[in-house]
Design a protein around this motif. Structure first.
Motif, PDB file in Angstrom:
ATOM      1  N   ILE A  15      58.309 -25.013  32.084  1.00  0.00           N
ATOM      2  CA  ILE A  15      57.416 -25.888  32.841  1.00  0.00           C
ATOM      3  C   ILE A  15      56.219 -25.069  33.271  1.00  0.00           C
ATOM      4  N   LEU A  16      55.009 -25.575  33.004  1.00  0.00           N
ATOM      5  CA  LEU A  16      53.811 -24.790  33.246  1.00  0.00           C
ATOM      6  C   LEU A  16      52.900 -25.415  34.300  1.00  0.00           C
ATOM      7  N   LEU A  17      52.513 -26.661  34.112  1.00  0.00           N
ATOM      8  CA  LEU A  17      51.633 -27.393  35.025  1.00  0.00           C
ATOM      9  C   LEU A  17      50.320 -26.656  35.286  1.00  0.00           C
ATOM     10  N   LYS A  18      49.618 -26.311  34.194  1.00  0.00           N
ATOM     11  CA  LYS A  18      48.302 -25.679  34.282  1.00  0.00           C
ATOM     12  C   LYS A  18      47.271 -26.602  33.656  1.00  0.00           C
ATOM     13  N   ARG A  19      46.036 -26.479  34.123  1.00  0.00           N
ATOM     14  CA  ARG A  19      44.940 -27.256  33.536  1.00  0.00           C
ATOM     15  C   ARG A  19      44.611 -26.697  32.159  1.00  0.00           C
ATOM     16  N   GLY A  20      44.221 -27.591  31.279  1.00  0.00           N
ATOM     17  CA  GLY A  20      43.827 -27.189  29.944  1.00  0.00           C
ATOM     18  C   GLY A  20      42.639 -28.013  29.486  1.00  0.00           C
ATOM     19  N   THR A  21      42.059 -27.599  28.367  1.00  0.00           N
ATOM     20  CA  THR A  21      40.955 -28.341  27.772  1.00  0.00           C
ATOM     21  C   THR A  21      41.208 -28.472  26.283  1.00  0.00           C
ATOM     22  N   ILE A  22      41.066 -29.705  25.787  1.00  0.00           N
ATOM     23  CA  ILE A  22      41.203 -30.012  24.372  1.00  0.00           C
ATOM     24  C   ILE A  22      39.800 -30.062  23.786  1.00  0.00           C
ATOM     25  N   PHE A  23      39.594 -29.357  22.656  1.00  0.00           N
ATOM     26  CA  PHE A  23      38.292 -29.316  21.997  1.00  0.00           C
ATOM     27  C   PHE A  23      38.394 -29.891  20.593  1.00  0.00           C
ATOM     28  N   PHE A  24      37.464 -30.801  20.239  1.00  0.00           N
ATOM     29  CA  PHE A  24      37.363 -31.338  18.884  1.00  0.00           C
ATOM     30  C   PHE A  24      35.986 -31.967  18.700  1.00  0.00           C
ATOM     31  N   GLY A  30      39.766 -32.975  29.343  1.00  0.00           N
ATOM     32  CA  GLY A  30      40.693 -32.289  30.230  1.00  0.00           C
ATOM     33  C   GLY A  30      42.119 -32.768  30.034  1.00  0.00           C
ATOM     34  N   CYS A  31      43.058 -31.873  30.311  1.00  0.00           N
ATOM     35  CA  CYS A  31      44.470 -32.235  30.225  1.00  0.00           C
ATOM     36  C   CYS A  31      45.270 -31.365  31.187  1.00  0.00           C
ATOM     37  N   LEU A  32      46.521 -31.733  31.359  1.00  0.00           N
ATOM     38  CA  LEU A  32      47.469 -30.943  32.120  1.00  0.00           C
ATOM     39  C   LEU A  32      48.527 -30.471  31.139  1.00  0.00           C
ATOM     40  N   VAL A  33      48.744 -29.164  31.060  1.00  0.00           N
ATOM     41  CA  VAL A  33      49.777 -28.612  30.188  1.00  0.00           C
ATOM     42  C   VAL A  33      51.074 -28.676  30.981  1.00  0.00           C
ATOM     43  N   LEU A  34      51.945 -29.597  30.584  1.00  0.00           N
ATOM     44  CA  LEU A  34      53.184 -29.842  31.323  1.00  0.00           C
ATOM     45  C   LEU A  34      54.221 -28.765  31.064  1.00  0.00           C
ATOM     46  N   ASN A  35      54.368 -28.378  29.798  1.00  0.00           N
ATOM     47  CA  ASN A  35      55.344 -27.352  29.437  1.00  0.00           C
ATOM     48  C   ASN A  35      54.845 -26.612  28.218  1.00  0.00           C
ATOM     49  N   LEU A  36      55.439 -25.445  27.981  1.00  0.00           N
ATOM     50  CA  LEU A  36      54.947 -24.549  26.942  1.00  0.00           C
ATOM     51  C   LEU A  36      56.109 -23.780  26.331  1.00  0.00           C
ATOM     52  N   SER A  37      56.058 -23.613  25.009  1.00  0.00           N
ATOM     53  CA  SER A  37      57.002 -22.740  24.310  1.00  0.00           C
ATOM     54  C   SER A  37      56.188 -21.887  23.351  1.00  0.00           C
ATOM     55  N   GLY A  39      56.113 -22.191  20.270  1.00  0.00           N
ATOM     56  CA  GLY A  39      55.671 -23.002  19.139  1.00  0.00           C
ATOM     57  C   GLY A  39      54.959 -24.289  19.478  1.00  0.00           C
ATOM     58  N   GLY A  40      54.833 -24.627  20.772  1.00  0.00           N
ATOM     59  CA  GLY A  40      54.192 -25.890  21.101  1.00  0.00           C
ATOM     60  C   GLY A  40      54.089 -26.136  22.591  1.00  0.00           C
ATOM     61  N   ALA A  41      53.649 -27.367  22.932  1.00  0.00           N
ATOM     62  CA  ALA A  41      53.451 -27.712  24.343  1.00  0.00           C
ATOM     63  C   ALA A  41      53.536 -29.218  24.532  1.00  0.00           C
ATOM     64  N   GLY A  42      53.760 -29.609  25.778  1.00  0.00           N
ATOM     65  CA  GLY A  42      53.670 -30.997  26.189  1.00  0.00           C
ATOM     66  C   GLY A  42      52.415 -31.142  27.033  1.00  0.00           C
ATOM     67  N   LEU A  43      51.595 -32.143  26.731  1.00  0.00           N
ATOM     68  CA  LEU A  43      50.313 -32.331  27.407  1.00  0.00           C
ATOM     69  C   LEU A  43      50.214 -33.726  28.000  1.00  0.00           C
ATOM     70  N   ALA A  44      49.492 -33.848  29.098  1.00  0.00           N
ATOM     71  CA  ALA A  44      49.112 -35.136  29.670  1.00  0.00           C
ATOM     72  C   ALA A  44      47.587 -35.168  29.662  1.00  0.00           C
ATOM     73  N   VAL A  45      47.006 -36.101  28.916  1.00  0.00           N
ATOM     74  CA  VAL A  45      45.557 -36.199  28.767  1.00  0.00           C
ATOM     75  C   VAL A  45      44.976 -36.989  29.933  1.00  0.00           C
ATOM     76  N   GLU A  46      43.813 -36.566  30.426  1.00  0.00           N
ATOM     77  CA  GLU A  46      43.217 -37.161  31.627  1.00  0.00           C
ATOM     78  C   GLU A  46      42.401 -38.416  31.373  1.00  0.00           C
ATOM     79  N   SER A  47      42.110 -38.755  30.116  1.00  0.00           N
ATOM     80  CA  SER A  47      41.288 -39.943  29.854  1.00  0.00           C
ATOM     81  C   SER A  47      41.850 -40.704  28.656  1.00  0.00           C
ATOM     82  N   ASP A  48      41.234 -41.856  28.383  1.00  0.00           N
ATOM     83  CA  ASP A  48      41.653 -42.681  27.259  1.00  0.00           C
ATOM     84  C   ASP A  48      40.929 -42.343  25.962  1.00  0.00           C
ATOM     85  N   VAL A  49      40.241 -41.209  25.920  1.00  0.00           N
ATOM     86  CA  VAL A  49      39.535 -40.794  24.708  1.00  0.00           C
ATOM     87  C   VAL A  49      40.552 -40.639  23.578  1.00  0.00           C
TER      88      VAL A  49
END
Length: 95
Positions: A15-24, A30-37, A39-49
């Motif tokens: 469990i991480l709960l750190k702020r992150g940024t998705i770039f494309f 903006g997003c919240l990184v919920l958990n991290l391993s 090989g991957g992560a669980g993210l919660a995105v802040e907008s409907d983009v």
């Protein structure tokens, strides 16, 4: 009726709960990184983009940007895997 999401991870998630940024495509979301391993992560995105299937992820206070591929998606939550050969340091600003 409830929805259950099952997915395999390559290792234990922390469990991480750190702020992150998705770039494309010259866009950042903006997003919240919920958990991290390793090989991957669980993210919660802040907008409907609309988030593409592959993007770069930068986590606050970490010196690398990870290339991510979406493994699953439910509303504003994403499970992503990391392409370890595509990790890079973010470009630094002028000195």
């Amino acid at each position: 009726m409830s929805t259950t999401i099952r997915y395999k991870t390559d290792s234990q998630r922390t469990i991480l709960l750190k702020r992150g940024t998705i770039f494309f495509r010259n866009t950042s979301v903006g997003c919240l990184v919920l958990n991290l391993s390793t090989g991957g992560a669980g993210l919660a995105v802040e907008s409907d983009v609309a988030i593409p299937l592959a993007f770069e992820l930068e986590i606050e206070s970490e010196p690398i940007r990870r290339h991510c591929v979406v493994a699953w998606r439910l509303e504003r939550r994403l499970g992503v895997t990391f392409e370890s050969d595509r990790m890079q340091r973010p470009a630094s600003g002028p000195v």
